[in-house]
Design a protein around this motif. Structure first.
Motif, PDB file in Angstrom:
ATOM      1  N   HIS A 154       9.161  -4.067   0.189  1.00 49.63           N
ATOM      2  CA  HIS A 154       7.792  -3.957  -0.346  1.00 49.63           C
ATOM      3  C   HIS A 154       6.820  -4.811   0.456  1.00 49.63           C
ATOM      4  O   HIS A 154       5.708  -4.385   0.753  1.00 49.63           O
ATOM      5  CB  HIS A 154       7.755  -4.372  -1.820  1.00 49.63           C
ATOM      6  CG  HIS A 154       8.114  -3.244  -2.736  1.00 49.63           C
ATOM      7  ND1 HIS A 154       8.158  -3.353  -4.101  1.00 49.63           N
ATOM      8  CD2 HIS A 154       8.465  -1.950  -2.470  1.00 49.63           C
ATOM      9  CE1 HIS A 154       8.512  -2.199  -4.639  1.00 49.63           C
ATOM     10  NE2 HIS A 154       8.714  -1.331  -3.663  1.00 49.63           N
ATOM     11  N   ASN A 155       7.249  -6.029   0.800  1.00 49.75           N
ATOM     12  CA  ASN A 155       6.385  -6.887   1.630  1.00 49.75           C
ATOM     13  C   ASN A 155       6.094  -6.212   2.968  1.00 49.75           C
ATOM     14  O   ASN A 155       4.953  -6.196   3.427  1.00 49.75           O
ATOM     15  CB  ASN A 155       7.060  -8.240   1.901  1.00 49.75           C
ATOM     16  CG  ASN A 155       6.836  -9.219   0.767  1.00 49.75           C
ATOM     17  OD1 ASN A 155       6.084  -8.943  -0.153  1.00 49.75           O
ATOM     18  ND2 ASN A 155       7.491 -10.364   0.849  1.00 49.75           N
ATOM     19  N   ALA A 156       7.155  -5.690   3.596  1.00 53.05           N
ATOM     20  CA  ALA A 156       6.984  -5.052   4.910  1.00 53.05           C
ATOM     21  C   ALA A 156       5.985  -3.899   4.799  1.00 53.05           C
ATOM     22  O   ALA A 156       5.077  -3.766   5.632  1.00 53.05           O
ATOM     23  CB  ALA A 156       8.328  -4.568   5.441  1.00 53.05           C
ATOM     24  N   ILE A 157       6.136  -3.080   3.736  1.00 53.01           N
ATOM     25  CA  ILE A 157       5.214  -1.942   3.572  1.00 53.01           C
ATOM     26  C   ILE A 157       3.800  -2.454   3.290  1.00 53.01           C
ATOM     27  O   ILE A 157       2.820  -1.983   3.856  1.00 53.01           O
ATOM     28  CB  ILE A 157       5.686  -1.008   2.424  1.00 53.01           C
ATOM     29  CG1 ILE A 157       7.066  -0.413   2.752  1.00 53.01           C
ATOM     30  CG2 ILE A 157       4.673   0.100   2.170  1.00 53.01           C
ATOM     31  CD1 ILE A 157       7.712   0.370   1.620  1.00 53.01           C
ATOM     32  N   LYS A 158       3.721  -3.460   2.411  1.00 58.10           N
ATOM     33  CA  LYS A 158       2.415  -3.984   2.001  1.00 58.10           C
ATOM     34  C   LYS A 158       1.631  -4.543   3.191  1.00 58.10           C
ATOM     35  O   LYS A 158       0.428  -4.332   3.310  1.00 58.10           O
ATOM     36  CB  LYS A 158       2.652  -5.089   0.958  1.00 58.10           C
ATOM     37  CG  LYS A 158       1.408  -5.714   0.406  1.00 58.10           C
ATOM     38  CD  LYS A 158       1.670  -6.392  -0.931  1.00 58.10           C
ATOM     39  CE  LYS A 158       2.415  -7.705  -0.812  1.00 58.10           C
ATOM     40  NZ  LYS A 158       2.554  -8.363  -2.112  1.00 58.10           N
ATOM     41  N   PHE A 159       2.333  -5.277   4.070  1.00 53.81           N
ATOM     42  CA  PHE A 159       1.618  -5.962   5.155  1.00 53.81           C
ATOM     43  C   PHE A 159       1.520  -5.136   6.453  1.00 53.81           C
ATOM     44  O   PHE A 159       0.839  -5.544   7.387  1.00 53.81           O
ATOM     45  CB  PHE A 159       2.250  -7.330   5.428  1.00 53.81           C
ATOM     46  CG  PHE A 159       2.051  -8.281   4.274  1.00 53.81           C
ATOM     47  CD1 PHE A 159       0.818  -8.868   4.057  1.00 53.81           C
ATOM     48  CD2 PHE A 159       3.078  -8.548   3.380  1.00 53.81           C
ATOM     49  CE1 PHE A 159       0.615  -9.726   2.982  1.00 53.81           C
ATOM     50  CE2 PHE A 159       2.890  -9.400   2.306  1.00 53.81           C
ATOM     51  CZ  PHE A 159       1.652  -9.984   2.098  1.00 53.81           C
ATOM     52  N   ILE A 214      14.349  -4.880  -2.262  1.00 48.53           N
ATOM     53  CA  ILE A 214      13.072  -4.303  -2.721  1.00 48.53           C
ATOM     54  C   ILE A 214      11.919  -5.248  -2.373  1.00 48.53           C
ATOM     55  O   ILE A 214      10.886  -4.820  -1.843  1.00 48.53           O
ATOM     56  CB  ILE A 214      13.121  -4.039  -4.261  1.00 48.53           C
ATOM     57  CG1 ILE A 214      13.929  -2.780  -4.540  1.00 48.53           C
ATOM     58  CG2 ILE A 214      11.736  -3.948  -4.875  1.00 48.53           C
ATOM     59  CD1 ILE A 214      13.203  -1.485  -4.201  1.00 48.53           C
ATOM     60  N   ASN A 215      12.096  -6.536  -2.639  1.00 55.93           N
ATOM     61  CA  ASN A 215      11.007  -7.485  -2.355  1.00 55.93           C
ATOM     62  C   ASN A 215      10.691  -7.528  -0.864  1.00 55.93           C
ATOM     63  O   ASN A 215       9.527  -7.568  -0.471  1.00 55.93           O
ATOM     64  CB  ASN A 215      11.368  -8.895  -2.851  1.00 55.93           C
ATOM     65  CG  ASN A 215      11.287  -9.003  -4.360  1.00 55.93           C
ATOM     66  OD1 ASN A 215      11.021  -8.023  -5.040  1.00 55.93           O
ATOM     67  ND2 ASN A 215      11.517 -10.184  -4.883  1.00 55.93           N
ATOM     68  N   LEU A 216      11.736  -7.519  -0.022  1.00 54.85           N
ATOM     69  CA  LEU A 216      11.499  -7.592   1.428  1.00 54.85           C
ATOM     70  C   LEU A 216      10.878  -6.300   1.947  1.00 54.85           C
ATOM     71  O   LEU A 216       9.944  -6.322   2.765  1.00 54.85           O
ATOM     72  CB  LEU A 216      12.806  -7.904   2.174  1.00 54.85           C
ATOM     73  CG  LEU A 216      13.363  -9.318   1.952  1.00 54.85           C
ATOM     74  CD1 LEU A 216      14.726  -9.467   2.611  1.00 54.85           C
ATOM     75  CD2 LEU A 216      12.401 -10.384   2.485  1.00 54.85           C
ATOM     76  N   LEU A 261       5.518 -14.712  -5.556  1.00 59.49           N
ATOM     77  CA  LEU A 261       6.822 -15.069  -6.145  1.00 59.49           C
ATOM     78  C   LEU A 261       7.981 -14.296  -5.507  1.00 59.49           C
ATOM     79  O   LEU A 261       9.134 -14.707  -5.611  1.00 59.49           O
ATOM     80  CB  LEU A 261       6.812 -14.782  -7.654  1.00 59.49           C
ATOM     81  CG  LEU A 261       5.960 -15.710  -8.512  1.00 59.49           C
ATOM     82  CD1 LEU A 261       5.969 -15.251  -9.960  1.00 59.49           C
ATOM     83  CD2 LEU A 261       6.453 -17.140  -8.424  1.00 59.49           C
ATOM     84  N   GLY A 262       7.647 -13.170  -4.851  1.00 52.26           N
ATOM     85  CA  GLY A 262       8.700 -12.283  -4.323  1.00 52.26           C
ATOM     86  C   GLY A 262       9.717 -12.986  -3.434  1.00 52.26           C
ATOM     87  O   GLY A 262      10.929 -12.859  -3.644  1.00 52.26           O
ATOM     88  N   LEU A 263       9.231 -13.748  -2.459  1.00 48.29           N
ATOM     89  CA  LEU A 263      10.167 -14.375  -1.508  1.00 48.29           C
ATOM     90  C   LEU A 263      10.959 -15.517  -2.151  1.00 48.29           C
ATOM     91  O   LEU A 263      12.095 -15.787  -1.740  1.00 48.29           O
ATOM     92  CB  LEU A 263       9.418 -14.871  -0.271  1.00 48.29           C
ATOM     93  CG  LEU A 263       8.951 -13.780   0.702  1.00 48.29           C
ATOM     94  CD1 LEU A 263       8.162 -14.380   1.848  1.00 48.29           C
ATOM     95  CD2 LEU A 263      10.131 -12.981   1.243  1.00 48.29           C
TER      96      LEU A 263
HETATM   97 MG    MG Z   1       6.096  -9.946  -2.084  1.00 53.48          MG
END
Ligand code: MG
Ligand code: ATP
Length: 358
Positions: A259-264, A255-257, A321-323
């Motif tokens: 979400h980051n991909a979608i976010k960026f 989820i964290n990875l 904090l995600g990564l």
């Molecule tokens: Mg993140």
């Protein structure tokens, strides 16, 4: 064979005591002889021997009385310095750095001697506690900053909303900002909680065997509203892979990875998710067409609270904090996570997990 340091020490003491006795008895002999010649009296041989022995003992006793406190003083000095250092550490002053020759000053030679090791041990303990204290301070200042900025913005917009003449559109805009900041605060508190649980040694990992490809498909589908909203093309290529891991914790990783991909990734971009299995490991690779990460930031993005681009991440609403949660969980599974990226050409995160059985 090298003699034991203890035996050397005993031998040295025996030699010193014998030497002291020899000097005292010789001194006693010459003192009594000169005394007899002064008073012109020659006692019987036995009497002379007894007087000589008594004087020898008295001189030896005097020597011990004079030298003893000096030796003891050095011993007290050594232990006093150690006790003082420990007291400073217990008061929270970790700038302790005992002189490594302290143990030698006590008369013990060599780094292998327990006293030298004790001094080194205290220095190491102080240095480690100092590092931990610095990390704690940094953590507190990061948390305060992360909590402080949304609170400032919430209170500012709430104050502005008191203006009854404000039009509805502006009012809605301010309320949306307040809502977003509240969500950010709640995510921050969630992430801090997760890290605290992961850090505590009490966390019991629930290892089960399950299909990783199915888990990834479910998670990609659960994020569909987010990637669909940005018109992102999602390409998923997964081999059928069975792993042994803590299923709930692994959900957090993906989820964290994702979400980051979608976010960026900007609108109309593309995200690829690949799952492959080799002889002894499983590879999950998530790539995106976002702005990428500068080489100097790549080694630091797994640190707690680290954000490569403060201004961009601020609008994206992350706390950095995600990564670090991803890395912590992956390492708990004896795996690794890495990033490769060229600025402007997207980022690729790879998680490697060893194949093991329950
Ligand atoms: Mg993140
Ligand atoms: N796919 C990505 N593309 C570009 N930069 C990224 C990507 N993933 C992470 N980063 C960079 O790494 C930083 C740390 O990421 P991390 O997931 O730890 O924090 P965050 O996403 O900012 O906040 P959080 O995950 O706590 O909500 C991000 O702020 C961003 O600068």
């Amino acid at each position: 064979m090298k003699p034991e340091p203890g035996i050397l020490h005993i031998a040295k003491n025996v030699i010193l005591v014998s030497l002291a006795l020899f000097i005292c008895w010789t001194g006693a002999f010459y003192i009594t002889r000169s005394a007899y010649s002064h008073i012109a009296w020659q006692p019987h041989e036995l009497i002379a021997f007894l007087i000589n022995a008594m004087l020898g003992f008295i001189l030896f006793g005097l020597c011990i009385t004079i030298i003893g406190p000096l030796v003891k003083g050095r011993e007290y000095e050594f232990f006093n310095e150690l006790i003082e250092a420990l007291k400073r550490i217990s008061r929270g002053d970790f700038r302790v750095n005992l002189d490594s020759t302290l143990a030698k000053r006590k008369g013990r030679q060599g780094h292998d001697h327990p006293f030298a090791q004790l001094v080194e041990g205290i220095n190491d303990m102080a240095a480690n506690l100092k590092v931990m204290e610095e990390l704690r301070q940094e953590f507190i200042s990061n948390v305060s900053h992360e909590i402080g900025s949304p609170l400032t913005s919430i209170s500012g917009f709430a104050r502005a909303l008191k203006d009854t003449t404000m039009d509805q559109e502006k009012r809605d805009q301010y309320l949306t900002i307040i809502e977003t900041e509240c969500v950010r605060l709640s995510r921050l508190s969630d992430n801090l909680m997760k890290l605290a649980v992961l850090d505590s040694s009490e966390h019991a990992s629930q290892q089960t065997s399950y299909r990783l490809d199915r888990q990834l498909v479910t998670l990609v589908l659960s994020c569909e509203p987010q990637w669909d909203d940005k018109k992102i093309e999602m390409n998923v290529e997964l081999e059928e892979v069975e792993i042994v891991a803590d299923k709930d914790l692994m959900i957090q990783v993906w989820i964290n990875l994702i979400h980051n991909a979608i976010k960026f990734t900007p609108k109309g971009g593309k995200i690829d998710i690949f799952l492959t299995q080799s002889e002894d490991e499983v590879n999950v690779r998530i790539t995106d067409t976002g702005p990428g990460i500068a080489p100097q930031d790549q080694p630091r993005i797994f640190e707690r609270f680290y954000k490569a681009d403060q201004s961009r991440t601020r609008t994206a609403g992350g706390s950095g904090l995600g990564l670090s949660i991803v890395q912590k969980i992956v390492e708990m599974h004896d795996g690794s996570v890495s990033v490769s990226s060229e600025p402007g050409e997207g980022a690729a995160f790879t998680v490697q997990l060893p194949i093991c059985s329950v």
